[in-house]
Design a protein around this motif. Structure first.
Motif, PDB file in Angstrom:
ATOM      1  N   ASN A 182       0.846  -1.184   0.000  1.00 25.25           N
ATOM      2  CA  ASN A 182       0.000   0.000   0.000  1.00 25.25           C
ATOM      3  C   ASN A 182       0.890   1.247   0.000  1.00 25.25           C
ATOM      4  OD1 ASN A 182      -1.772   1.981   2.253  1.00 25.25           O
ATOM      5  ND2 ASN A 182      -2.598   1.409   0.276  1.00 25.25           N
ATOM      6  N   THR A 183       0.549   2.172  -0.881  1.00 22.67           N
ATOM      7  CA  THR A 183       1.309   3.417  -0.924  1.00 22.67           C
ATOM      8  C   THR A 183       0.379   4.577  -1.306  1.00 22.67           C
ATOM      9  OG1 THR A 183       3.340   4.473  -1.738  1.00 22.67           O
ATOM     10  CG2 THR A 183       2.093   3.157  -3.327  1.00 22.67           C
ATOM     11  N   THR A 184       0.962   5.735  -1.452  1.00 17.08           N
ATOM     12  CA  THR A 184       0.155   6.931  -1.719  1.00 17.08           C
ATOM     13  C   THR A 184      -0.081   7.106  -3.213  1.00 17.08           C
ATOM     14  OG1 THR A 184       2.193   8.203  -1.688  1.00 17.08           O
ATOM     15  CG2 THR A 184       0.913   8.151   0.341  1.00 17.08           C
ATOM     16  N   GLY A 185      -1.130   7.834  -3.542  1.00 17.73           N
ATOM     17  CA  GLY A 185      -1.432   8.099  -4.947  1.00 17.73           C
ATOM     18  C   GLY A 185      -2.343   9.301  -5.090  1.00 17.73           C
ATOM     19  N   VAL A 186      -2.472   9.754  -6.312  1.00 13.67           N
ATOM     20  CA  VAL A 186      -3.350  10.894  -6.622  1.00 13.67           C
ATOM     21  C   VAL A 186      -4.134  10.583  -7.899  1.00 13.67           C
ATOM     22  CG1 VAL A 186      -1.962  12.714  -5.518  1.00 13.67           C
ATOM     23  CG2 VAL A 186      -1.429  12.002  -7.850  1.00 13.67           C
ATOM     24  N   ARG A 243      -2.995   7.253  -9.701  1.00 18.02           N
ATOM     25  CA  ARG A 243      -1.603   7.002 -10.076  1.00 18.02           C
ATOM     26  C   ARG A 243      -0.700   7.340  -8.896  1.00 18.02           C
ATOM     27  NH1 ARG A 243      -3.454   4.531 -13.583  1.00 18.02           N
ATOM     28  NH2 ARG A 243      -3.544   4.951 -15.810  1.00 18.02           N
ATOM     29  N   GLN A 244       0.470   6.736  -8.874  1.00 18.85           N
ATOM     30  CA  GLN A 244       1.329   6.924  -7.710  1.00 18.85           C
ATOM     31  C   GLN A 244       1.974   8.324  -7.668  1.00 18.85           C
ATOM     32  OE1 GLN A 244       4.241   3.821  -7.114  1.00 18.85           O
ATOM     33  NE2 GLN A 244       4.898   4.658  -5.159  1.00 18.85           N
ATOM     34  N   ARG A 245       2.472   8.803  -8.790  1.00 19.89           N
ATOM     35  CA  ARG A 245       3.138  10.115  -8.868  1.00 19.89           C
ATOM     36  C   ARG A 245       3.999  10.377  -7.609  1.00 19.89           C
ATOM     37  NH1 ARG A 245       1.692   9.536 -13.390  1.00 19.89           N
ATOM     38  NH2 ARG A 245       0.655  11.045 -14.762  1.00 19.89           N
TER      39      ARG A 245
END
Lengths: 178, 75
Positions: free
Chosen positions: A33-37, A44-46
């Motif tokens: 799990n990670t951050t995205g926008v 998308r992760q960006r």
């Protein structure tokens, strides 16, 4: 260390165990799990700061119901840097909750206003920024914070406060008098 | 013109700072390993947490410097 989950980042990935002749099953998968926008209607992760929380299917993580993991306390490895990425391994959830050492917190401008990542004193020194994504006005940050750890964003200073009587339930609240 | 020169000077300084920070981060997170495999990374979980914390701070500084550079380039 014990970590209570208050939320998850927007991006999930998973990986099956790959062994020749091995019968694959979901319980042996790893979930990242990670951050995205949002970008053109999809997430998308960006990444601006790359990192992730890893959960093991074998450790009791249920990929079909991630929301059931909110407010659960996990036994975790210490944060580390692996292949250039910040990593926090969630080994297994505790059968019954205990007072955690830290909280996994997701912050977005919708709650806090614009995050001033990298500016002096934008977060308490005892917190860790695991991952951070940004695109234009959108941001998402994943932090590891102890009780009463804080971040300072556009709208003020937000403190992670454990609930009285249930110290494994943490909420990011705007501090008064700022 | 003077403002542009000042902005250019600041941009150069930031570039140098960014290069230094990147170098420090690379040194800490991508030390060569004993088996000599190119590009292999080092597991730092056993390291002093202060090292990881320092890396975390450097990552943020790099991000902040990149943002400043972007703004200056756009100016």
């Amino acid at each position: 260390m014990l970590v209570a989950v208050t939320g998850f980042g927007s991006v999930w990935r998973w990986r099956l165990r790959k062994a020749p002749g091995h019968l694959q099953c979901l319980s042996e998968s790893a979930y990242y799990n990670t951050t995205g926008v949002q970008v053109s209607g999809s997430v998308r992760q960006r990444p601006k700061i790359v990192g992730y929380a890893r959960f093991n299917g074998q450790g009791g993580f249920d990929p079909h119901h991630p929301s059931r993991m909110i407010n659960r306390v996990f036994e975790c490895a210490d944060p580390c840097v692996w292949q250039g990425q910040n990593k926090l391994l969630f080994k297994r959830p505790l059968a019954s909750p205990e007072r955690p050492d830290c909280f996994l917190v997701i912050v977005r401008p919708e709650l806090t206003g614009v995050l001033k990542v990298g500016s002096p004193n934008w977060r308490s020194a005892d917190s860790w920024l695991i991952a951070f994504s940004e695109r234009r006005e959108q941001q998402e940050g994943m932090l590891l914070m102890p009780a009463y750890g804080w971040i300072r964003a556009e709208l003020g200073k937000f403190v992670i406060e454990p609930e009285i009587g249930r110290p494994w339930v943490g909420r990011l609240v705007l501090e008064c008098g700022e | 013109m003077r403002e542009r020169d000042a902005a250019q000077k600041e941009l150069d300084t930031n570039r140098r700072t960014l290069a230094k920070l990147s170098l420090r981060l690379d040194t800490m997170s991508a030390k060569s390993v004993s088996n000599g495999k190119p590009g292999a990374s080092v597991e730092l979980s056993a390291s002093d947490p202060t090292v990881i914390r320092h890396i975390n701070n450097l990552q943020e500084q790099i991000y902040a410097e990149r943002e400043t550079n972007k703004r200056l380039k756009g100016a």
